[in-house]
Design a protein around this motif. Structure first.
Motif, PDB file in Angstrom:
ATOM      1  N   LEU A  13      47.042  40.554  52.612  1.00  0.00           N
ATOM      2  CA  LEU A  13      45.667  40.118  52.447  1.00  0.00           C
ATOM      3  C   LEU A  13      45.623  38.613  52.409  1.00  0.00           C
ATOM      4  N   SER A  14      44.651  38.016  53.091  1.00  0.00           N
ATOM      5  CA  SER A  14      44.502  36.574  52.999  1.00  0.00           C
ATOM      6  C   SER A  14      43.903  36.255  51.656  1.00  0.00           C
ATOM      7  N   GLY A  15      44.295  35.068  51.090  1.00  0.00           N
ATOM      8  CA  GLY A  15      43.730  34.751  49.790  1.00  0.00           C
ATOM      9  C   GLY A  15      44.364  33.567  49.167  1.00  0.00           C
ATOM     10  N   GLU A  16      44.904  33.751  47.967  1.00  0.00           N
ATOM     11  CA  GLU A  16      45.348  32.643  47.143  1.00  0.00           C
ATOM     12  C   GLU A  16      46.646  32.033  47.644  1.00  0.00           C
ATOM     13  N   ARG A  42      35.672  35.517  40.998  1.00  0.00           N
ATOM     14  CA  ARG A  42      36.217  35.292  39.662  1.00  0.00           C
ATOM     15  C   ARG A  42      37.096  36.460  39.232  1.00  0.00           C
ATOM     16  N   ASN A  43      36.662  37.678  39.509  1.00  0.00           N
ATOM     17  CA  ASN A  43      37.476  38.846  39.179  1.00  0.00           C
ATOM     18  C   ASN A  43      38.798  38.845  39.942  1.00  0.00           C
ATOM     19  N   LEU A  44      38.742  38.419  41.227  1.00  0.00           N
ATOM     20  CA  LEU A  44      39.970  38.349  42.014  1.00  0.00           C
ATOM     21  C   LEU A  44      40.947  37.350  41.399  1.00  0.00           C
ATOM     22  N   GLU A  45      40.447  36.195  40.989  1.00  0.00           N
ATOM     23  CA  GLU A  45      41.307  35.202  40.342  1.00  0.00           C
ATOM     24  C   GLU A  45      41.940  35.774  39.086  1.00  0.00           C
ATOM     25  N   HIS A  46      41.137  36.481  38.279  1.00  0.00           N
ATOM     26  CA  HIS A  46      41.655  37.067  37.045  1.00  0.00           C
ATOM     27  C   HIS A  46      42.722  38.121  37.331  1.00  0.00           C
ATOM     28  N   ALA A  62      55.535  47.669  36.445  1.00  0.00           N
ATOM     29  CA  ALA A  62      54.407  47.741  35.519  1.00  0.00           C
ATOM     30  C   ALA A  62      53.210  48.410  36.195  1.00  0.00           C
ATOM     31  N   PRO A  63      52.482  49.266  35.474  1.00  0.00           N
ATOM     32  CA  PRO A  63      51.361  49.986  36.092  1.00  0.00           C
ATOM     33  C   PRO A  63      50.148  49.090  36.325  1.00  0.00           C
ATOM     34  N   MET A  64      49.301  49.506  37.250  1.00  0.00           N
ATOM     35  CA  MET A  64      48.081  48.767  37.557  1.00  0.00           C
ATOM     36  C   MET A  64      47.159  48.694  36.339  1.00  0.00           C
ATOM     37  N   GLU A  65      47.231  49.698  35.470  1.00  0.00           N
ATOM     38  CA  GLU A  65      46.397  49.680  34.269  1.00  0.00           C
ATOM     39  C   GLU A  65      46.718  48.477  33.386  1.00  0.00           C
ATOM     40  N   ASP A  66      48.003  48.084  33.345  1.00  0.00           N
ATOM     41  CA  ASP A  66      48.386  46.903  32.566  1.00  0.00           C
ATOM     42  C   ASP A  66      47.797  45.635  33.172  1.00  0.00           C
ATOM     43  N   VAL A  67      47.778  45.576  34.492  1.00  0.00           N
ATOM     44  CA  VAL A  67      47.189  44.420  35.174  1.00  0.00           C
ATOM     45  C   VAL A  67      45.697  44.352  34.876  1.00  0.00           C
ATOM     46  N   ALA A  68      45.005  45.488  34.972  1.00  0.00           N
ATOM     47  CA  ALA A  68      43.569  45.518  34.704  1.00  0.00           C
ATOM     48  C   ALA A  68      43.271  45.121  33.264  1.00  0.00           C
ATOM     49  N   ARG A  69      44.077  45.616  32.330  1.00  0.00           N
ATOM     50  CA  ARG A  69      43.870  45.288  30.919  1.00  0.00           C
ATOM     51  C   ARG A  69      44.043  43.801  30.673  1.00  0.00           C
ATOM     52  N   VAL A  78      40.382  46.530  40.153  1.00  0.00           N
ATOM     53  CA  VAL A  78      41.652  46.158  40.758  1.00  0.00           C
ATOM     54  C   VAL A  78      41.853  46.909  42.067  1.00  0.00           C
ATOM     55  N   TYR A  79      41.584  48.206  42.064  1.00  0.00           N
ATOM     56  CA  TYR A  79      41.796  49.016  43.261  1.00  0.00           C
ATOM     57  C   TYR A  79      40.780  48.712  44.367  1.00  0.00           C
ATOM     58  N   ARG A  80      39.612  48.192  44.000  1.00  0.00           N
ATOM     59  CA  ARG A  80      38.666  47.801  45.045  1.00  0.00           C
ATOM     60  C   ARG A  80      39.186  46.602  45.828  1.00  0.00           C
ATOM     61  N   ARG A  81      39.899  45.709  45.170  1.00  0.00           N
ATOM     62  CA  ARG A  81      40.466  44.546  45.840  1.00  0.00           C
ATOM     63  C   ARG A  81      41.809  44.862  46.481  1.00  0.00           C
ATOM     64  N   PHE A  82      42.592  45.746  45.841  1.00  0.00           N
ATOM     65  CA  PHE A  82      43.931  46.086  46.325  1.00  0.00           C
ATOM     66  C   PHE A  82      44.045  47.616  46.320  1.00  0.00           C
ATOM     67  N   PRO A  83      43.864  48.242  47.486  1.00  0.00           N
ATOM     68  CA  PRO A  83      43.761  49.697  47.554  1.00  0.00           C
ATOM     69  C   PRO A  83      44.987  50.458  47.089  1.00  0.00           C
ATOM     70  N   SER A  84      46.138  49.795  47.005  1.00  0.00           N
ATOM     71  CA  SER A  84      47.325  50.442  46.450  1.00  0.00           C
ATOM     72  C   SER A  84      48.158  49.393  45.728  1.00  0.00           C
ATOM     73  N   LYS A  85      49.025  49.841  44.868  1.00  0.00           N
ATOM     74  CA  LYS A  85      49.827  48.903  44.090  1.00  0.00           C
ATOM     75  C   LYS A  85      50.739  48.076  44.973  1.00  0.00           C
ATOM     76  N   ASP A  86      51.280  48.664  46.023  1.00  0.00           N
ATOM     77  CA  ASP A  86      52.210  47.910  46.860  1.00  0.00           C
ATOM     78  C   ASP A  86      51.510  46.777  47.606  1.00  0.00           C
ATOM     79  N   VAL A  87      50.194  46.888  47.859  1.00  0.00           N
ATOM     80  CA  VAL A  87      49.450  45.792  48.471  1.00  0.00           C
ATOM     81  C   VAL A  87      49.393  44.604  47.509  1.00  0.00           C
TER      82      VAL A  87
END
Length: 257
Positions: A13-16, A42-46, A62-69, A78-87
């Motif tokens: 994904l293009s981005g930061e 702002r959510n993407l940065e976070h 580490a699970p995606m839930e930890d990232v979201a928390r 999180v999943y709307r921006r990154f459809p899977s953890k490997d992305v």
């Protein structure tokens, strides 16, 4: 580093880049693109900041839930921006690999003394903490037997620079290369460029007689990953990293240097 729960192919994904979020259009469908809303950006940065912190502390398992928390958003965000953890993992690995490559290039361009250049790169990269987020394949050290065959344990160090026969210059080669492993980020996420520039740092220091002849690029990257402990107190972490790096640098130096 415990790596788990990867499914599907990673899509870049293009981005930061280097901590800066690009504000260009984001594609949400075929033939249609729109800029990110302020709150979405702002959510993407976070999320990206949280992912770097969580994966740096706990590893890519580490699970995606930890990232979201940590980002203080819902896991659905999180999943709307990154459809899977490997992305998400690929995104973070690419960014941190690019950061290390820039640091190595800066050391090469700004330090004339070979050992000072290598030392500067190590100190800068350890301070940034990027070594904890390198693709695991880059940190796997391979070795070759006397008959030239790689040992089974040596697999998956892409483009590892190894010392050649006595009197010969080291060469850049693939050690135990094979296809991508499902549960790990791709080794192609900028790793080739990183290994090339760090290889030049290693070659210069070795040719100057300041680096042990058996030290490889993978050894240098292992130092970066090892010398960046994640401690709750920032002052203690900086002191521990500096002290550990001093010890590791002394271990890398040639005894005649």
């Amino acid at each position: 580093m415990n790596i788990s729960d990867f499914h599907g192919s990673a899509t870049a994904l293009s981005g930061e880049t280097n901590g800066r979020v690009m504000t260009g259009p984001t594609t949400h469908g075929v033939g249609r693109s729109t800029p990110l809303r302020v709150d979405a950006q702002r959510n993407l940065e976070h999320v990206l900041r949280a992912a770097r912190e969580v994966f740096g502390e706990l590893g890519y398992g580490a699970p995606m839930e930890d990232v979201a928390r940590r980002a203080r958003v819902g896991v659905g965000t999180v999943y709307r921006r990154f459809p899977s953890k490997d992305v998400l993992v690929r995104r973070i690995a690419e960014e941190e690999t690019a950061r290390l490559t820039e640091q190595a290039e800066a050391a090469l361009g700004q330090e004339e003394e070979p050992w000072q250049a290598l030392s500067r790169f190590l100190r800068t990269s350890v301070a940034s903490g990027a070594g904890r987020l390198l693709p695991p394949q880059v940190l796997r050290v391979g070795s070759a037997g006397e008959d030239g065959a790689e040992e089974a344990e040596a697999a998956r160090v892409p483009q590892q620079r190894q010392a050649g026969p006595t009197g010969a210059a080291p060469e850049l080669r693939v050690v135990g290369a094979r296809g991508a492993v499902e549960d790990e980020p791709s080794p192609d996420a900028g790793a080739g460029a990183l290994l090339e520039v760090v290889g030049r740092l290693v070659d210069r220091a070795r040719e100057a007689g300041e680096l042990r002849t058996d030290v490889t690029v993978a050894d240098v990257l292992l130092v970066i990953a090892t010398a960046a402990p994640a401690l709750p107190d920032a002052v203690q972490q900086a002191a521990a990293s500096s002290r550990l790096l001093d010890i590791l640098l002394e271990g890398l130096r040639s005894r005649t240097a």
